[in-house]
Scaffold this motif. Structure first.
Motif, short mmCIF file in Angstrom:
data_model
loop_
_atom_site.label_atom_id
_atom_site.label_comp_id
_atom_site.label_asym_id
_atom_site.label_seq_id
_atom_site.Cartn_x
_atom_site.Cartn_y
_atom_site.Cartn_z
N GLY A 271 0.72 -1.17 -0.06
CA GLY A 271 0.04 0.11 0.17
C GLY A 271 0.84 1.15 0.00
O GLY A 271 2.03 1.41 -0.18
N GLY A 272 0.17 2.48 0.40
CA GLY A 272 0.79 3.78 0.13
C GLY A 272 0.84 4.56 -0.88
O GLY A 272 1.76 5.57 -1.03
N ASP A 273 0.11 4.28 -1.86
CA ASP A 273 0.28 4.78 -3.26
C ASP A 273 -1.03 6.05 -2.84
O ASP A 273 -2.11 5.56 -3.18
CB ASP A 273 -0.44 4.01 -4.49
CG ASP A 273 -0.33 4.61 -5.81
OD1 ASP A 273 -0.38 5.92 -5.65
OD2 ASP A 273 -0.33 3.99 -6.74
N PRO A 274 -0.57 7.12 -3.13
CA PRO A 274 -1.60 8.22 -2.88
C PRO A 274 -2.71 8.32 -4.06
O PRO A 274 -3.69 8.81 -3.52
CB PRO A 274 -0.89 9.60 -2.88
CG PRO A 274 0.43 9.18 -3.54
CD PRO A 274 0.83 7.80 -3.03
N ASP A 275 -2.41 8.00 -5.12
CA ASP A 275 -3.44 7.78 -6.27
C ASP A 275 -4.56 6.68 -5.98
O ASP A 275 -5.56 6.97 -6.47
CB ASP A 275 -2.68 7.24 -7.44
CG ASP A 275 -1.60 8.22 -8.15
OD1 ASP A 275 -1.55 9.52 -7.71
OD2 ASP A 275 -0.75 7.81 -8.80
N SER A 276 -4.12 6.00 -4.85
CA SER A 276 -5.27 4.93 -4.58
C SER A 276 -6.54 5.45 -3.99
O SER A 276 -7.49 4.93 -3.85
CB SER A 276 -4.72 3.84 -3.84
OG SER A 276 -4.32 4.23 -2.56
N LYS A 277 -6.18 6.65 -3.45
CA LYS A 277 -7.60 7.49 -2.50
C LYS A 277 -8.60 7.65 -3.55
O LYS A 277 -9.79 7.46 -3.20
CB LYS A 277 -6.89 8.60 -1.91
CG LYS A 277 -5.84 8.78 -0.80
CD LYS A 277 -5.73 9.83 -0.33
CE LYS A 277 -4.71 9.70 1.06
NZ LYS A 277 -4.37 10.98 1.58
N THR A 278 -8.43 7.85 -4.71
CA THR A 278 -9.60 8.07 -5.70
C THR A 278 -9.51 7.30 -6.98
O THR A 278 -10.37 7.49 -7.96
CB THR A 278 -9.29 9.63 -6.07
OG1 THR A 278 -7.95 9.86 -6.95
CG2 THR A 278 -9.43 10.64 -5.12
N ALA A 279 -8.64 6.12 -6.88
CA ALA A 279 -8.88 5.43 -8.24
C ALA A 279 -10.20 4.52 -8.45
O ALA A 279 -10.68 4.01 -7.19
CB ALA A 279 -7.61 4.59 -7.96
N PRO A 280 -10.90 4.70 -9.50
CA PRO A 280 -11.90 3.76 -9.73
C PRO A 280 -11.67 2.36 -9.52
O PRO A 280 -10.49 1.95 -9.78
CB PRO A 280 -12.36 4.36 -11.28
CG PRO A 280 -10.99 4.77 -11.68
CD PRO A 280 -10.31 5.47 -10.71
N ALA A 281 -12.46 1.58 -9.52
CA ALA A 281 -12.41 0.19 -9.27
C ALA A 281 -11.88 -0.38 -10.39
O ALA A 281 -12.11 0.08 -11.79
CB ALA A 281 -13.77 -0.71 -9.03
N GLY A 282 -11.03 -1.39 -10.43
CA GLY A 282 -10.36 -1.98 -11.70
C GLY A 282 -9.02 -1.38 -12.27
O GLY A 282 -8.40 -1.86 -13.12
N GLN A 283 -8.79 -0.08 -11.62
CA GLN A 283 -7.67 0.62 -12.17
C GLN A 283 -6.36 0.11 -11.48
O GLN A 283 -6.23 -0.09 -10.08
CB GLN A 283 -7.66 2.18 -11.88
CG GLN A 283 -6.50 2.98 -12.25
CD GLN A 283 -6.56 4.51 -11.69
OE1 GLN A 283 -7.86 4.81 -11.94
NE2 GLN A 283 -5.69 5.01 -11.49
N SER A 284 -5.31 -0.32 -12.14
CA SER A 284 -3.87 -0.72 -11.74
C SER A 284 -3.31 0.64 -11.14
O SER A 284 -3.43 1.73 -11.47
CB SER A 284 -3.12 -1.15 -12.77
OG SER A 284 -3.53 -2.14 -13.48
N LEU A 285 -2.62 0.27 -9.84
CA LEU A 285 -2.06 1.21 -9.04
C LEU A 285 -0.65 0.75 -8.92
O LEU A 285 -0.20 -0.16 -9.21
CB LEU A 285 -2.69 1.41 -7.86
CG LEU A 285 -4.33 1.92 -8.02
CD1 LEU A 285 -5.07 1.85 -6.64
CD2 LEU A 285 -4.26 3.49 -8.16
N GLY A 286 -0.02 1.86 -8.18
CA GLY A 286 1.52 1.47 -7.54
C GLY A 286 2.57 2.40 -8.19
O GLY A 286 3.56 2.30 -7.87
N MET A 287 2.10 3.46 -8.93
CA MET A 287 3.11 4.28 -9.23
C MET A 287 3.22 5.67 -8.86
O MET A 287 3.89 6.58 -9.11
CB MET A 287 2.91 4.68 -11.05
CG MET A 287 2.99 3.53 -11.84
SD MET A 287 4.55 2.43 -11.86
CE MET A 287 5.78 3.57 -12.37
N GLY A 288 2.14 5.84 -7.98
CA GLY A 288 2.05 6.98 -7.10
C GLY A 288 2.97 7.32 -5.96
O GLY A 288 3.57 6.23 -5.58
N GLY A 289 3.39 8.54 -5.48
CA GLY A 289 4.23 8.65 -4.38
C GLY A 289 4.30 10.18 -3.94
O GLY A 289 3.76 11.05 -4.65
N PRO A 290 5.31 10.74 -3.02
CA PRO A 290 5.25 12.11 -2.81
C PRO A 290 6.12 12.83 -3.60
O PRO A 290 6.46 13.94 -3.28
CB PRO A 290 5.54 12.02 -1.43
CG PRO A 290 6.54 10.63 -1.14
CD PRO A 290 5.93 9.83 -2.22
N GLY A 291 6.99 12.15 -4.62
CA GLY A 291 7.69 13.08 -5.44
C GLY A 291 9.24 12.92 -5.08
O GLY A 291 10.06 13.70 -5.70
#
Length: 214
Positions: free
Chosen positions: A75-95
């Motif tokens: 976990g820990g991807d900030p993009d996951s807060k608003t990601a629609p169902a079925g969207q792949s995640l794992g590339m977000g971060g604080p920069g």
């Protein structure tokens, strides 16, 4: 077994420098229960970064977006807060990334920093995983230790065989803490149904909040 394992854990903690009485603890809360984690003083940059993000509320509402039974929950991807169902995640971060502080092993319950491939093995600024793993044999440890040029001690072997873990990740990723209460929560999350086509994202969102306890 419990007594022997307890003393083995004490020995391993002493050898790794992770048994400070002044350790910081955090609580990762989910619908499956709470996991209390101890942050290692031997990895100060990762410890301080995790504390900073948690106190800012960065993790609250994020998901365990990648779950692989017998391996880990991530976990820990900030993009996951608003990601629609079925969207792949794992590339977000604080920069930013955090310099590697590699040392501790990937026993069950290990809290470790995710990362992309990079020569410095620098960690993601926010994404982490918690090891579920599985029991490990001496033969597996022999192979991993030989490849890494770092043979496992008798104590380390005992821990891997009794607790389980993911030793194939040792010496490659920074372990900066461990779950000290709530190991059963890891198992519960690891058992959820996932979508392999969406990066092993759970079909039903597993949200978290993170609170620093001291």
């Amino acid at each position: 077994m419990i007594t022997r394992l307890f003393f083995a854990l004490l020995i391993l903690a002493t050898l790794s420098g992770c048994n400070s009485d002044k350790s910081t603890y955090a609580l990762i809360s989910t619908e499956f229960g709470d996991m209390k984690v101890k942050l290692y003083n031997s990895t100060p940059q990762h410890r301080d970064n995790f504390i900073k993000l948690a106190e800012e509320g960065f993790y609250d509402g994020t998901l365990f977006h990648r779950v692989i039974s017998g391996f880990m929950i991530q976990g820990g991807d900030p993009d996951s807060k608003t990601a629609p169902a079925g969207q792949s995640l794992g590339m977000g971060g604080p920069g930013y990334t955090v310099p590697a502080e590699i040392g501790a092993l990937h026993l069950k319950g290990a809290l470790a920093a995710a990362r992309t491939q990079n020569p410095e093995k620098a960690s993601s600024g926010s994404q982490f995983y918690i090891v579920q793993g599985k029991p490990v044999t001496d033969a597996e440890l022999d192979n991993i230790g030989q490849r890494a040029g770092r043979p496992y001690s008798d104590v380390q072997r005992q821990l891997y065989k009794e607790l389980g873990g993911t030793p194939q990740l040792d010496f490659e990723y920074t372990v900066f803490g461990e779950v000290v209460e709530g190991l059963e929560v890891i198992d519960a999350i690891a058992a959820v149904s996932t979508n392999p086509q969406a990066g092993n994202r759970p079909l039903s969102d597993v949200k978290m909040t993170v609170k620093i306890l001291n």
